[in-house]
Write an enzyme that holds these catalytic residues in place. Structure first.
Site, mmCIF file in Angstrom:
data_model
loop_
_atom_site.group_PDB
_atom_site.id
_atom_site.type_symbol
_atom_site.label_atom_id
_atom_site.label_comp_id
_atom_site.label_asym_id
_atom_site.label_seq_id
_atom_site.Cartn_x
_atom_site.Cartn_y
_atom_site.Cartn_z
ATOM 1 N N SER A 49 -41.752 -58.632 1.340
ATOM 2 C CA SER A 49 -40.328 -58.330 1.433
ATOM 3 C C SER A 49 -39.586 -59.444 2.153
ATOM 4 C CB SER A 49 -40.161 -57.027 2.228
ATOM 5 O OG SER A 49 -38.836 -56.858 2.628
ATOM 6 N N TYR A 104 -41.485 -52.488 10.223
ATOM 7 C CA TYR A 104 -41.699 -52.598 8.770
ATOM 8 C C TYR A 104 -41.912 -54.060 8.357
ATOM 9 C CZ TYR A 104 -40.603 -53.034 3.834
ATOM 10 O OH TYR A 104 -40.644 -53.384 2.509
ATOM 11 N N LYS A 155 -45.381 -56.249 6.839
ATOM 12 C CA LYS A 155 -45.434 -57.061 5.616
ATOM 13 C C LYS A 155 -45.932 -58.474 5.941
ATOM 14 C CE LYS A 155 -44.206 -54.057 2.603
ATOM 15 N NZ LYS A 155 -45.091 -53.665 1.499
HETATM 16 N N1 LIG Z 1 -37.226 -50.971 -2.730
HETATM 17 C C1 LIG Z 1 -36.940 -52.112 -2.113
HETATM 18 O O1 LIG Z 1 -35.770 -52.468 -1.989
HETATM 19 C C2 LIG Z 1 -38.041 -52.999 -1.591
HETATM 20 C C3 LIG Z 1 -37.710 -54.284 -1.081
HETATM 21 C C4 LIG Z 1 -38.746 -55.098 -0.619
HETATM 22 C C5 LIG Z 1 -40.055 -54.674 -0.671
HETATM 23 N N2 LIG Z 1 -40.347 -53.430 -1.156
HETATM 24 C C6 LIG Z 1 -41.754 -52.998 -1.197
HETATM 25 O O2 LIG Z 1 -42.045 -52.565 -2.526
HETATM 26 C C7 LIG Z 1 -43.019 -51.536 -2.480
HETATM 27 C C8 LIG Z 1 -42.556 -50.351 -3.316
HETATM 28 O O3 LIG Z 1 -41.331 -49.879 -2.860
HETATM 29 P P1 LIG Z 1 -40.548 -48.738 -3.630
HETATM 30 O O4 LIG Z 1 -39.102 -48.971 -3.405
HETATM 31 O O5 LIG Z 1 -41.039 -48.599 -5.009
HETATM 32 O O6 LIG Z 1 -40.981 -47.454 -2.747
HETATM 33 P P2 LIG Z 1 -41.512 -46.020 -3.205
HETATM 34 O O7 LIG Z 1 -41.570 -45.203 -1.960
HETATM 35 O O8 LIG Z 1 -40.737 -45.525 -4.368
HETATM 36 O O9 LIG Z 1 -42.987 -46.344 -3.720
HETATM 37 C C9 LIG Z 1 -44.124 -46.425 -2.895
HETATM 38 C C10 LIG Z 1 -45.261 -45.767 -3.647
HETATM 39 O O10 LIG Z 1 -46.466 -45.899 -2.886
HETATM 40 C C11 LIG Z 1 -47.092 -44.635 -2.755
HETATM 41 N N3 LIG Z 1 -47.816 -44.662 -1.476
HETATM 42 C C12 LIG Z 1 -47.286 -44.754 -0.230
HETATM 43 N N4 LIG Z 1 -48.268 -44.775 0.699
HETATM 44 C C13 LIG Z 1 -49.449 -44.692 0.011
HETATM 45 C C14 LIG Z 1 -50.806 -44.683 0.406
HETATM 46 N N5 LIG Z 1 -51.184 -44.713 1.695
HETATM 47 N N6 LIG Z 1 -51.756 -44.611 -0.559
HETATM 48 C C15 LIG Z 1 -51.426 -44.554 -1.873
HETATM 49 N N7 LIG Z 1 -50.135 -44.569 -2.301
HETATM 50 C C16 LIG Z 1 -49.166 -44.626 -1.369
HETATM 51 C C17 LIG Z 1 -45.958 -43.627 -2.805
HETATM 52 O O11 LIG Z 1 -46.375 -42.333 -3.191
HETATM 53 C C18 LIG Z 1 -45.037 -44.268 -3.841
HETATM 54 O O12 LIG Z 1 -45.394 -43.898 -5.163
HETATM 55 C C19 LIG Z 1 -43.280 -51.243 -1.010
HETATM 56 O O13 LIG Z 1 -44.435 -51.982 -0.624
HETATM 57 C C20 LIG Z 1 -42.054 -51.794 -0.328
HETATM 58 O O14 LIG Z 1 -42.338 -52.162 0.990
HETATM 59 C C21 LIG Z 1 -39.373 -52.583 -1.621
#
Ligand SMILES: NC(=O)c1ccc[n+]([C@@H]2O[C@H](COP(=O)([O-])OP(=O)(O)OC[C@H]3O[C@@H](n4cnc5c(N)ncnc54)[C@H](O)[C@@H]3O)[C@@H](O)[C@H]2O)c1
Length: 323
Positions: A117, A141, A145
């Site tokens: 991120s 957070y 990362k």
């Molecule tokens: N959405 C954003 O703006 C953004 C920006 C930068 C980075 N990210 C990163 O992208 C990734 C996905 O984000 P997102 O927005 O899709 O979030 P989200 O919460 O929709 O998806 C996360 C998924 O991981 C699963 N999960 C969480 N902990 C788990 C575990 N211990 N074991 C198995 N599954 C698990 C959840 O059930 C979910 O399906 C994350 O790593 C987040 O840090 C997101």
């Protein structure tokens, strides 16, 4: 070869699964459904319900599904919550990744694409943030990362892992209304939520050192994020052992909060609404915009969708969920 996509039932993961399967890759989803939902996983794609903290289940899944590489997207992602629950965030995001790496090493799975991120940069003092801009995360957070990237780089050096850490900037939009983001943690859904409540959208501070005084960010469509994962996964399939890439995924274009709010009001037919300017939120950097040069050079990837694509598709998703 088969790819395991952890977090494939979440917002970004579901888009990655869609892009990979449409491109002909075979994919298995591994997700504990803590924030994701099974209905995001397309029929025909196996779903293993379990946590990345469960090394035995991971190793069994690698064997049973003949997995050759992992796209590790599963994580907890709320900055504010990470300040209140740092131990939980470190366990889920850092211990979870460490467990995954141990399972991969034990099973001989040697390819990893990792969701990082722009939060690793903290408050960058740079017009365009390159991958060499110093990383000073401002929240637990962001720390999880950055530590994740270090863990992966160390495992690549020691165990010959091939890895790509993708630093996403501000993700928005949806490929279909069903796959849209369910959370309200980013600017676009926050504006939708206010509009739905009949309230004026809020702008947190207009006295930053930016052209219109509001914060500037780099917004990127989730389908572009997904295509970057596909490009990274394919690149790793051919890369030599020990390859470790760190890549920004952004458009390289800054948009101010005021510009975004105005565009959202126009797209959703709320031109008559005037946004309300309130005090700054603590910890918001003035400007965070990616340099997207490295990913273009390394993977030949660049973003194809614009702000209107993001806002329009996010609004369709919001209407789909909220009637
Ligand atoms: N959405 C954003 O703006 C953004 C920006 C930068 C980075 N990210 C990163 O992208 C990734 C996905 O984000 P997102 O927005 O899709 O979030 P989200 O919460 O929709 O998806 C996360 C998924 O991981 C699963 N999960 C969480 N902990 C788990 C575990 N211990 N074991 C198995 N599954 C698990 C959840 O059930 C979910 O399906 C994350 O790593 C987040 O840090 C997101």
């Amino acid at each position: 070869m088969n790819w395991l996509v952890t977090g494939g039932a979440g917002y970004i993961g579901a888009h990655v699964v869609r892009a990979m399967t449409e491109a002909g890759e075979r994919v298995v989803v591994y997700d504990d459904l803590s924030t994701g939902t099974a209905d995001r996983v397309p029929s025909g794609v196996p779903l293993v319900v379990g946590s990345v903290l469960d090394q035995q289940l991971l190793e069994r899944t690698f064997r049973e599904h003949d997995i050759a590489g992992v796209v590790h997207i599963a994580a907890k992602k709320q900055v504010g919550e990470s300040v209140e629950r740092p131990l939980y965030y470190y366990r889920e995001n850092v211990t979870g990744l460490q467990t995954l790496l141990e399972a991969m090493t034990a099973a001989g799975v040697d390819r990893l694409v990792f969701s990082s991120s722009a939060a690793v940069y903290g408050m960058p003092d740079a017009d365009l943030v390159t991958e060499d801009t110093p990383c000073v995360p401002m929240s637990p957070y962001g720390e999880t990362k950055l530590i994740g990237e270090w863990l992966i780089a160390a495992a690549a050096r020691a165990h010959g892992l091939k890895a790509a850490a993708l630093r996403y900037f501000n993700v928005a939009g949806a490929a279909t209304p069903e796959l849209s983001d369910t959370g309200v943690f980013n600017l676009i859904p926050m504006v939708f939520e206010r509009l739905e409540a009949g309230a004026a959208p809020r702008i947190f501070g207009d006295d930053y050192d930016t052209p219109d005084g509001t914060c500037v960010r780099d917004y990127i469509h989730v389908e572009d994020i997904a295509s970057a994962h596909l490009a990274a996964a394919r690149r790793l399939a051919e890369a030599p052992a020990g390859t470790s890439l760190t890549l920004n995924i952004g458009r390289g274009e800054g948009s101010s909060v005021r510009e975004m709010v105005d565009r959202i009001l126009k797209t959703t037919g709320h031109e008559d609404v005037t946004p309300e300017v309130t005090a700054r939120r603590p910890g918001d950097p003035a400007r965070v915009v990616a340099s997207a040069d490295r990913i273009r050079a390394e993977l030949g990837w660049s973003a194809r969708r614009d702000l209107d694509d993001m806002i329009r598709s996010a609004w369709q998703g919001w209407r789909h969920r909220h009637g």
